[in-house]
Scaffold this motif. Structure first.
Motif, mmCIF file in Angstrom:
data_model
loop_
_atom_site.group_PDB
_atom_site.id
_atom_site.type_symbol
_atom_site.label_atom_id
_atom_site.label_comp_id
_atom_site.label_asym_id
_atom_site.label_seq_id
_atom_site.Cartn_x
_atom_site.Cartn_y
_atom_site.Cartn_z
ATOM 1 N N GLU A 1 0.843 -1.196 0.000
ATOM 2 C CA GLU A 1 0.000 0.000 0.000
ATOM 3 C C GLU A 1 0.876 1.242 0.000
ATOM 4 O OE1 GLU A 1 -4.077 1.642 2.074
ATOM 5 O OE2 GLU A 1 -2.937 0.050 3.058
ATOM 6 N N GLU B 1 -4.535 6.823 -2.494
ATOM 7 C CA GLU B 1 -4.096 5.477 -2.124
ATOM 8 C C GLU B 1 -3.834 4.640 -3.369
ATOM 9 O OE1 GLU B 1 -5.638 1.877 0.828
ATOM 10 O OE2 GLU B 1 -7.076 3.257 -0.052
ATOM 11 N N VAL C 1 -2.587 0.626 -4.399
ATOM 12 C CA VAL C 1 -2.451 -0.700 -3.785
ATOM 13 C C VAL C 1 -2.063 -1.738 -4.841
ATOM 14 C CG1 VAL C 1 -3.722 -2.592 -2.682
ATOM 15 C CG2 VAL C 1 -4.092 -0.245 -1.924
ATOM 16 N N ALA D 1 -4.331 -1.336 -8.024
ATOM 17 C CA ALA D 1 -5.505 -0.497 -7.767
ATOM 18 C C ALA D 1 -5.100 0.956 -7.550
ATOM 19 C CB ALA D 1 -6.273 -1.022 -6.559
ATOM 20 N N SER E 1 -6.123 5.214 -7.681
ATOM 21 C CA SER E 1 -7.283 6.030 -7.310
ATOM 22 C C SER E 1 -7.675 6.951 -8.462
ATOM 23 C CB SER E 1 -6.974 6.876 -6.075
ATOM 24 O OG SER E 1 -6.788 6.076 -4.930
ATOM 25 N N CYS F 1 -14.112 11.160 -2.121
ATOM 26 C CA CYS F 1 -15.247 10.656 -2.894
ATOM 27 C C CYS F 1 -16.524 11.400 -2.495
ATOM 28 C CB CYS F 1 -15.431 9.158 -2.657
ATOM 29 S SG CYS F 1 -16.767 8.429 -3.638
ATOM 30 N N CYS G 1 -18.224 3.404 4.143
ATOM 31 C CA CYS G 1 -16.904 3.506 3.507
ATOM 32 C C CYS G 1 -15.940 4.310 4.362
ATOM 33 C CB CYS G 1 -17.043 4.145 2.123
ATOM 34 S SG CYS G 1 -15.479 4.298 1.236
ATOM 35 N N ASP G 2 -14.659 3.897 4.379
ATOM 36 C CA ASP G 2 -13.674 4.619 5.170
ATOM 37 C C ASP G 2 -13.308 5.970 4.560
ATOM 38 O OD1 ASP G 2 -12.230 3.768 3.026
ATOM 39 O OD2 ASP G 2 -10.764 2.593 4.147
ATOM 40 N N MET G 3 -13.817 6.255 3.343
ATOM 41 C CA MET G 3 -13.579 7.558 2.725
ATOM 42 C C MET G 3 -14.704 8.553 3.033
ATOM 43 S SD MET G 3 -11.985 6.681 -1.021
ATOM 44 C CE MET G 3 -11.375 8.360 -1.175
ATOM 45 N N VAL H 1 -11.144 -0.114 -7.710
ATOM 46 C CA VAL H 1 -12.022 -0.507 -6.612
ATOM 47 C C VAL H 1 -11.813 0.364 -5.376
ATOM 48 C CG1 VAL H 1 -12.227 -2.905 -7.363
ATOM 49 C CG2 VAL H 1 -10.340 -2.246 -5.869
ATOM 50 N N LYS H 2 -10.901 1.330 -5.487
ATOM 51 C CA LYS H 2 -10.575 2.170 -4.340
ATOM 52 C C LYS H 2 -10.476 3.625 -4.794
ATOM 53 C CE LYS H 2 -7.618 0.513 -1.341
ATOM 54 N NZ LYS H 2 -8.496 -0.057 -0.330
ATOM 55 N N GLY H 3 -10.431 4.520 -3.833
ATOM 56 C CA GLY H 3 -10.039 5.891 -4.123
ATOM 57 C C GLY H 3 -11.012 6.724 -4.919
#
Length: 218
Positions: free
Chosen positions: A41, A53, A55, A68, A70, A75, A82-84, A126-128
Motif C-alpha cells: 500500500e 491510495e 495498492v 488499484a 485512485s 469521494c 466507507c472509510d472515505m 475498486v478504491k479511491g
C-alpha cells in the motif's frame, strides 16, 4: 510453452519495464506499507498537494496481481460504510496522474520483491473515489490500454447523475473497442432499494436502471 504465448509474455514484460522506468511528473511516494509480501500500500502524493491510495495485492487464488490506483481525491458519494466517507472530497484526477499511479505502484512493487513482470496483472478501480464521476476517466483507460494492455475492472456505486451516465457510456464504448477484457462491477450495497439509497449522500440509479445497463453491457 507455445511460441504465441512466449511472444505475448515478452511483449508484456516490455510494457511493464517501460512503465516501471517511466518518468513521473504528477506523482511521488516516499513511504510504503508492505504486509508480508502479500499486500503493498502506497500513500501517493499527486501534484504536490493531494494524497491518494495506491495498492498492489495478489489476485484471487494467487493468480497474478491486482493494481488499484485512485481515480479521485476523496469521494463525493459518501457511502456511510466507507472509510472515505469522512475524508474531504478534493476532485477528480487527470488521466496522466491515474496512469502514473500504476507506473509508480509497479516500480515500488518490483523494487520490494514482487515479481510483477512474471505474473498476470489486472488494473482494478475498486478504491479511491467514484470513477464514473471523473469525466477524465475514459481517457485514463485509453492511456492505460496503450501502456499496459491488460484486463481492467471498474467498480462503481453508479450515482444517478448525468456525468455518471455519460462516463459509463464512454467506458462501455472503450470496452467494446479494447483488445482485452473490461469488467464492470456495480456495488448493490443492499438488496433493499430504499435502504441502499439511504446509505449514500448522492442518489443512486434504481434497480430497474441497473438491470437495463447490465443487459446492455452484456
Amino acid at each position: 510453452m507455445h511460441l504465441k504465448e512466449y511472444t505475448f509474455l515478452n511483449i508484456m514484460k516490455s510494457h511493464i519495464e517501460n512503465l516501471i522506468n517511466k518518468e513521473l511528473k504528477h506523482v511521488k511516494c516516499d513511504i510504503h506499507l508492505d504486509i508480508k509480501g502479500k499486500f503493498l500500500e502506497l500513500p501517493i502524493v499527486v501534484d504536490n498537494k493531494h494524497v491518494v491510495e495506491g495498492v498492489l495485492c495478489h489476485r484471487y487464488k494467487g493468480n497474478g496481481f491486482l493494481v488499484a490506483p485512485s481515480p479521485q481525491v476523496g469521494c463525493p458519494v459518501k457511502c456511510d460504510f466507507c472509510d472515505m466517507c469522512d475524508l474531504p472530497y478534493k476532485g477528480s484526477l487527470k488521466p496522466e496522474a491515474i496512469l502514473e499511479q500504476i507506473a509508480l505502484i509497479l516500480n515500488r512493487a518490483k523494487r520490494f520483491g514482487y515479481d510483477v513482470d512474471e505474473k498476470k496483472l489486472k488494473i482494478s478501480f475498486v478504491k479511491g473515489g467514484e470513477a464514473l464521476l471523473n469525466k477524465n476517466f475514459p481517457k485514463a483507460l485509453e492511456l492505460i490500454a496503450q501502456e499496459l494492455p491488460v484486463m481492467m475492472k471498474v467498480s462503481t456505486t453508479f450515482p444517478d447523475v448525468n456525468r455518471a451516465h455519460d462516463v459509463f457510456k464512454r467506458v462501455e464504448k472503450f470496452a467494446v473497442e479494447y483488445e482485452n477484457t473490461t469488467q464492470i462491477q456495480i456495488s448493490l450495497i443492499s438488496t433493499n432499494e430504499k435502504y441502499r439509497r439511504e446509505m449514500t449522500k448522492m442518489p443512486l440509479i434504481s434497480f430497474d436502471e441497473l438491470r437495463k445497463y447490465a443487459i446492455h453491457w452484456k
